[in-house]
Design a protein around this motif. Structure first.
Motif, PDB file in Angstrom:
ATOM      1  N   LEU B  92      -6.010   3.062 -23.218  1.00 43.15           N
ATOM      2  CA  LEU B  92      -4.773   3.472 -23.884  1.00 43.15           C
ATOM      3  C   LEU B  92      -3.686   2.421 -23.676  1.00 43.15           C
ATOM      4  O   LEU B  92      -2.774   2.631 -22.880  1.00 43.15           O
ATOM      5  CB  LEU B  92      -4.284   4.814 -23.329  1.00 43.15           C
ATOM      6  CG  LEU B  92      -4.988   6.075 -23.782  1.00 43.15           C
ATOM      7  CD1 LEU B  92      -4.514   7.264 -22.983  1.00 43.15           C
ATOM      8  CD2 LEU B  92      -4.764   6.316 -25.253  1.00 43.15           C
ATOM      9  N   PRO B  93      -3.777   1.289 -24.370  1.00 46.87           N
ATOM     10  CA  PRO B  93      -2.665   0.346 -24.271  1.00 46.87           C
ATOM     11  C   PRO B  93      -1.429   0.968 -24.930  1.00 46.87           C
ATOM     12  O   PRO B  93      -1.565   1.791 -25.837  1.00 46.87           O
ATOM     13  CB  PRO B  93      -3.132  -0.865 -25.085  1.00 46.87           C
ATOM     14  CG  PRO B  93      -4.530  -0.586 -25.497  1.00 46.87           C
ATOM     15  CD  PRO B  93      -4.763   0.877 -25.366  1.00 46.87           C
ATOM     16  N   LEU B  94      -0.265   0.595 -24.451  1.00 46.93           N
ATOM     17  CA  LEU B  94       0.954   1.023 -25.126  1.00 46.93           C
ATOM     18  C   LEU B  94       1.145   0.131 -26.358  1.00 46.93           C
ATOM     19  O   LEU B  94       0.643  -0.989 -26.393  1.00 46.93           O
ATOM     20  CB  LEU B  94       2.149   0.883 -24.178  1.00 46.93           C
ATOM     21  CG  LEU B  94       2.099   1.836 -22.983  1.00 46.93           C
ATOM     22  CD1 LEU B  94       3.144   1.455 -21.936  1.00 46.93           C
ATOM     23  CD2 LEU B  94       2.308   3.266 -23.426  1.00 46.93           C
ATOM     24  N   PRO B  95       1.838   0.613 -27.370  1.00 48.55           N
ATOM     25  CA  PRO B  95       2.001  -0.185 -28.588  1.00 48.55           C
ATOM     26  C   PRO B  95       2.962  -1.362 -28.368  1.00 48.55           C
ATOM     27  O   PRO B  95       4.017  -1.444 -28.987  1.00 48.55           O
ATOM     28  CB  PRO B  95       2.544   0.818 -29.608  1.00 48.55           C
ATOM     29  CG  PRO B  95       3.168   1.881 -28.803  1.00 48.55           C
ATOM     30  CD  PRO B  95       2.437   1.939 -27.495  1.00 48.55           C
ATOM     31  N   LEU B  96       2.597  -2.251 -27.473  1.00 49.54           N
ATOM     32  CA  LEU B  96       3.426  -3.402 -27.112  1.00 49.54           C
ATOM     33  C   LEU B  96       2.504  -4.620 -27.020  1.00 49.54           C
ATOM     34  O   LEU B  96       1.298  -4.495 -27.157  1.00 49.54           O
ATOM     35  CB  LEU B  96       4.086  -3.162 -25.746  1.00 49.54           C
ATOM     36  CG  LEU B  96       4.938  -1.915 -25.551  1.00 49.54           C
ATOM     37  CD1 LEU B  96       5.203  -1.700 -24.072  1.00 49.54           C
ATOM     38  CD2 LEU B  96       6.250  -2.032 -26.300  1.00 49.54           C
ATOM     39  N   SER B  97       3.086  -5.772 -26.726  1.00 45.11           N
ATOM     40  CA  SER B  97       2.252  -6.960 -26.536  1.00 45.11           C
ATOM     41  C   SER B  97       1.496  -6.851 -25.210  1.00 45.11           C
ATOM     42  O   SER B  97       1.783  -5.975 -24.389  1.00 45.11           O
ATOM     43  CB  SER B  97       3.126  -8.206 -26.527  1.00 45.11           C
ATOM     44  OG  SER B  97       3.887  -8.230 -25.341  1.00 45.11           O
ATOM     45  N   TYR B 104       5.464  -3.449 -18.268  1.00 45.33           N
ATOM     46  CA  TYR B 104       6.169  -2.184 -18.517  1.00 45.33           C
ATOM     47  C   TYR B 104       6.586  -1.475 -17.230  1.00 45.33           C
ATOM     48  O   TYR B 104       7.750  -1.120 -17.054  1.00 45.33           O
ATOM     49  CB  TYR B 104       5.282  -1.268 -19.366  1.00 45.33           C
ATOM     50  CG  TYR B 104       5.941   0.040 -19.740  1.00 45.33           C
ATOM     51  CD1 TYR B 104       6.943   0.077 -20.698  1.00 45.33           C
ATOM     52  CD2 TYR B 104       5.575   1.234 -19.129  1.00 45.33           C
ATOM     53  CE1 TYR B 104       7.561   1.258 -21.042  1.00 45.33           C
ATOM     54  CE2 TYR B 104       6.186   2.436 -19.466  1.00 45.33           C
ATOM     55  CZ  TYR B 104       7.183   2.438 -20.427  1.00 45.33           C
ATOM     56  OH  TYR B 104       7.785   3.615 -20.749  1.00 45.33           O
ATOM     57  N   ASN B 139       1.473 -12.765 -25.959  1.00 43.56           N
ATOM     58  CA  ASN B 139       2.440 -12.109 -26.839  1.00 43.56           C
ATOM     59  C   ASN B 139       1.808 -11.413 -28.027  1.00 43.56           C
ATOM     60  O   ASN B 139       2.504 -10.831 -28.843  1.00 43.56           O
ATOM     61  CB  ASN B 139       3.471 -13.125 -27.329  1.00 43.56           C
ATOM     62  CG  ASN B 139       4.408 -13.515 -26.206  1.00 43.56           C
ATOM     63  OD1 ASN B 139       4.855 -12.661 -25.445  1.00 43.56           O
ATOM     64  ND2 ASN B 139       4.666 -14.803 -26.075  1.00 43.56           N
ATOM     65  N   SER B 140       0.468 -11.471 -28.130  1.00 41.79           N
ATOM     66  CA  SER B 140      -0.133 -10.749 -29.247  1.00 41.79           C
ATOM     67  C   SER B 140      -0.328  -9.283 -28.848  1.00 41.79           C
ATOM     68  O   SER B 140      -0.261  -8.915 -27.674  1.00 41.79           O
ATOM     69  CB  SER B 140      -1.454 -11.400 -29.658  1.00 41.79           C
ATOM     70  OG  SER B 140      -2.409 -11.218 -28.649  1.00 41.79           O
ATOM     71  N   SER B 141      -0.582  -8.469 -29.876  1.00 31.30           N
ATOM     72  CA  SER B 141      -0.662  -7.026 -29.641  1.00 31.30           C
ATOM     73  C   SER B 141      -1.842  -6.665 -28.741  1.00 31.30           C
ATOM     74  O   SER B 141      -2.923  -7.238 -28.848  1.00 31.30           O
ATOM     75  CB  SER B 141      -0.822  -6.305 -30.976  1.00 31.30           C
ATOM     76  OG  SER B 141      -1.264  -4.983 -30.755  1.00 31.30           O
ATOM     77  N   PHE B 143      -3.522  -4.169 -28.977  1.00 30.07           N
ATOM     78  CA  PHE B 143      -4.554  -3.502 -29.768  1.00 30.07           C
ATOM     79  C   PHE B 143      -5.544  -4.479 -30.383  1.00 30.07           C
ATOM     80  O   PHE B 143      -6.532  -4.078 -30.964  1.00 30.07           O
ATOM     81  CB  PHE B 143      -3.914  -2.634 -30.853  1.00 30.07           C
ATOM     82  CG  PHE B 143      -3.276  -1.404 -30.287  1.00 30.07           C
ATOM     83  CD1 PHE B 143      -3.989  -0.231 -30.159  1.00 30.07           C
ATOM     84  CD2 PHE B 143      -1.966  -1.432 -29.844  1.00 30.07           C
ATOM     85  CE1 PHE B 143      -3.419   0.892 -29.609  1.00 30.07           C
ATOM     86  CE2 PHE B 143      -1.390  -0.310 -29.297  1.00 30.07           C
ATOM     87  CZ  PHE B 143      -2.116   0.861 -29.173  1.00 30.07           C
ATOM     88  N   ARG B 157      -2.128  -3.030 -15.877  1.00 31.59           N
ATOM     89  CA  ARG B 157      -0.846  -2.354 -16.031  1.00 31.59           C
ATOM     90  C   ARG B 157      -0.578  -1.436 -14.840  1.00 31.59           C
ATOM     91  O   ARG B 157       0.554  -1.321 -14.359  1.00 31.59           O
ATOM     92  CB  ARG B 157      -0.865  -1.552 -17.336  1.00 31.59           C
ATOM     93  CG  ARG B 157       0.447  -0.895 -17.685  1.00 31.59           C
ATOM     94  CD  ARG B 157       0.341  -0.178 -19.002  1.00 31.59           C
ATOM     95  NE  ARG B 157      -0.686   0.863 -18.936  1.00 31.59           N
ATOM     96  CZ  ARG B 157      -1.272   1.376 -20.007  1.00 31.59           C
ATOM     97  NH1 ARG B 157      -0.957   0.961 -21.214  1.00 31.59           N
ATOM     98  NH2 ARG B 157      -2.196   2.309 -19.869  1.00 31.59           N
TER      99      ARG B 157
END
Lengths: 282, 248
Positions: B92-97, B104, B139-141, B143, B157
């Motif tokens: 479950l990555p957060l919708p961030l880079s 985070y 810096n890429s997503s 996802f 994380r």
């Protein structure tokens, strides 16, 4: 017994016809307004004040008035609507009172706009003594579009997956940190959609501004929030029904400008929304 | 040394009892495996350790969960979750880079210095065996990573906030065997510095990585012993049946 291929064709035909039925009136409205209104459009028409009892000259004060009123209503409605939506979707417990509040907000969207006009007259114009002014009109329209903004914002917030929040909590983030950094950024496109809908509605309504801000004939620009202002929808109503011998092309020209103005404001919001969607990482 | 001490723990959702008189201790720097069929209370037990259950309405508990001898309900929940990290079943990555995902937690807990954040991110990604694969595209997503990489990102994380305990909730259930092996590798190395609790549906995984293994059934702790003992000579018939795949 009909073959499956025949029934497929019949179903397709009806579905297609129903869609066509929606497209045709929309197309006709645009075509007729452009056809009849385009001859009236000139630099003078959009930049001059009305002359000869609104039979000649331009509609500049009405354009400016509409922009002021719409922007004013968004400035009031967006922050309040967003904060209320955050409370309702993130903080409010699922109890009887909060379900009633949500239901009331949805129903508020269905109240006839003239009722908002009367409400604005009673509260802002008379009770708070703002008089018929841009302030009163903006506040009245703001209340009218609040349910739209709250409902769409709530849907946008609730569509952010719960798992993101759970991850954020599991790292030790507080509820507000989670909302601020995870939920809100992902809900912005949906919130902007609500704002666009509200914007279009506010720009086009006549009844709510009738008693609260709109001037029948005011050939100058408003100087403060407490001034009356002309507005395009009401101006259109006036030159269509109250002033005899107005050239048809002036009426359609006014309608065309109103249409274009709403379209332009929507376009700006859509571009902002696109920028946010591009940044979305999932 | 005892890290977590669970005393007479009972838990309910609505009126359904999901944990029944659990008593167990989790030792510092061990990997405690928890096995058992679905609905045996393993995940609920895991989520007791970082108090994630209390976010659900209709949750009720009795008994005590002690972290370093202190009742976890007395610890500020945000502080507790900083000390006790969690890796979820699905990546479950957060919708961030990638960078922002790992940074985070540190940011949430007040770190703003860019240099320090960069160091924290590099260290955490290195510990999770992901740094070499992502160092050129921080810096890429998140996802855009593969499932296995995403799960190691989630481990990074969790590591970035410097927890003492890491809870793994079936961390490999969505991964292929090679990714699973990498995650298991990471776990084995992590236990030098952290205490790990691993809930798994994969009995063999517990056999491979856990030091001690607990068997849960219907909300009860049936047996807890050294992993070799559990898998070679369990004291309970039910444990034996489950491990042999007679039910589950």
């Amino acid at each position: 017994m009909m073959s499956s291929r025949t029934s497929e064709k019949i179903a397709f035909l009806f579905l297609f016809l129903a869609t066509l039925l929606i497209v045709v009136p929309v197309g006709l409205i645009i075509v007729i307004i452009i056809q009849k209104g385009w001859p009236a459009i000139s630099w003078e028409f959009v930049s001059d004040i009305p002359r000869q009892g609104m039979r000649a000259g331009g509609i500049f004060p009405a354009i400016v008035g509409t922009i002021y009123i719409v922007l004013g209503s968004i400035i009031f409605a967006l922050p309040i609507g967003l904060l209320a939506a955050i409370y309702l979707s993130e903080y409010a417990k699922n109890n009887y009172l909060n379900r009633m509040i949500k239901l009331a907000i949805v129903n508020l969207a269905g109240v006839p706009s003239v009722v908002y006009g009367l409400f604005g007259l009673a509260i802002f114009v008379i009770f708070f003594k703002f008089g018929a002014s841009i302030l009163s009109g903006s506040l009245t329209l703001a209340i009218m579009i609040l349910p739209i903004i709250i409902t769409t914002s709530r849907e946008a917030l609730e569509s952010v997956p719960y798992s993101f929040r759970e991850v954020s909590y599991s790292i030790g983030a507080s509820k507000w940190q989670t909302i601020r950094h995870i939920v809100l950024p992902n809900a912005i496109p949906g919130i902007l959609t609500g704002t666009i809908l509200g914007l279009g509605r506010a720009a086009g309504e006549t009844a709510p501004i009738l008693f609260t801000v709109a001037a029948f004939y005011l050939p100058q620009l408003p100087k403060s929030l407490f001034d009356q202002a002309m507005a395009l929808p009401y101006h259109l109503y006036v030159i269509s029904t109250q002033v005899p011998n107005v050239d048809e092309k002036v009426r359609y020209g006014t309608a065309l400008v109103l249409l274009f103005l709403v379209l332009f404001m929507n376009l700006v919001a859509i571009i902002i929304r696109y920028q946010f969607r591009k940044k979305k990482k999932w | 040394m005892v890290k977590f001490s669970i005393k007479n723990l009972n838990a309910w959702f609505n009126s359904t009892q999901v944990l029944d008189s659990i008593n167990l201790e989790i030792i510092t720097h061990e990997i405690l495996g928890i096995i058992g069929p679905s609905n045996s209370g393993k995940t609920t037990f895991l989520r007791m350790c970082n108090r994630l259950n209390e976010l659900e309405s209709f949750f009720r508990m009795t008994g005590e969960v002690e972290l370093d001898g202190e009742n976890s309900n007395q610890i500020d929940s945000q502080l507790l979750r900083k000390r006790v990290g969690m890796v979820f079943a699905l990546p479950l990555p957060l919708p961030l880079s990638i960078f922002d995902n790992v940074a985070y937690g540190a940011r949430i807990h007040g770190e703003t210095n860019r240099k320090k954040l960069a160091d924290i991110v590099e260290l955490a990604l290195t510990e999770a065996y992901l740094w070499e694969e992502v160092k050129d595209r921080l810096n890429s997503s998140a996802f855009k990573l593969s499932g296995g990489q995403q799960q190691r990102l989630c481990i990074a994380r969790t590591l970035a906030v410097k927890p003492e305990v890491i809870l793994f909730d079936e961390p490999c259930s969505g991964l292929d065997p090679i990714s699973t092996a990498k995650v298991e590798d990471a776990m084995l190395k992590l236990k030098k510095n952290y205490t790990l609790v691993l809930v798994t549906n994969n009995v063999k995984q517990a056999a491979r990585v856990a030091d001690r293994t607990a068997f849960f059934l219907s909300g009860k702790l049936i047996e807890l012993d050294k992993t070799e003992k559990i898998f070679t000579a369990p004291s309970h018939q039910k444990t034996d049946d489950y491990i042999r795949g007679k039910f589950g």
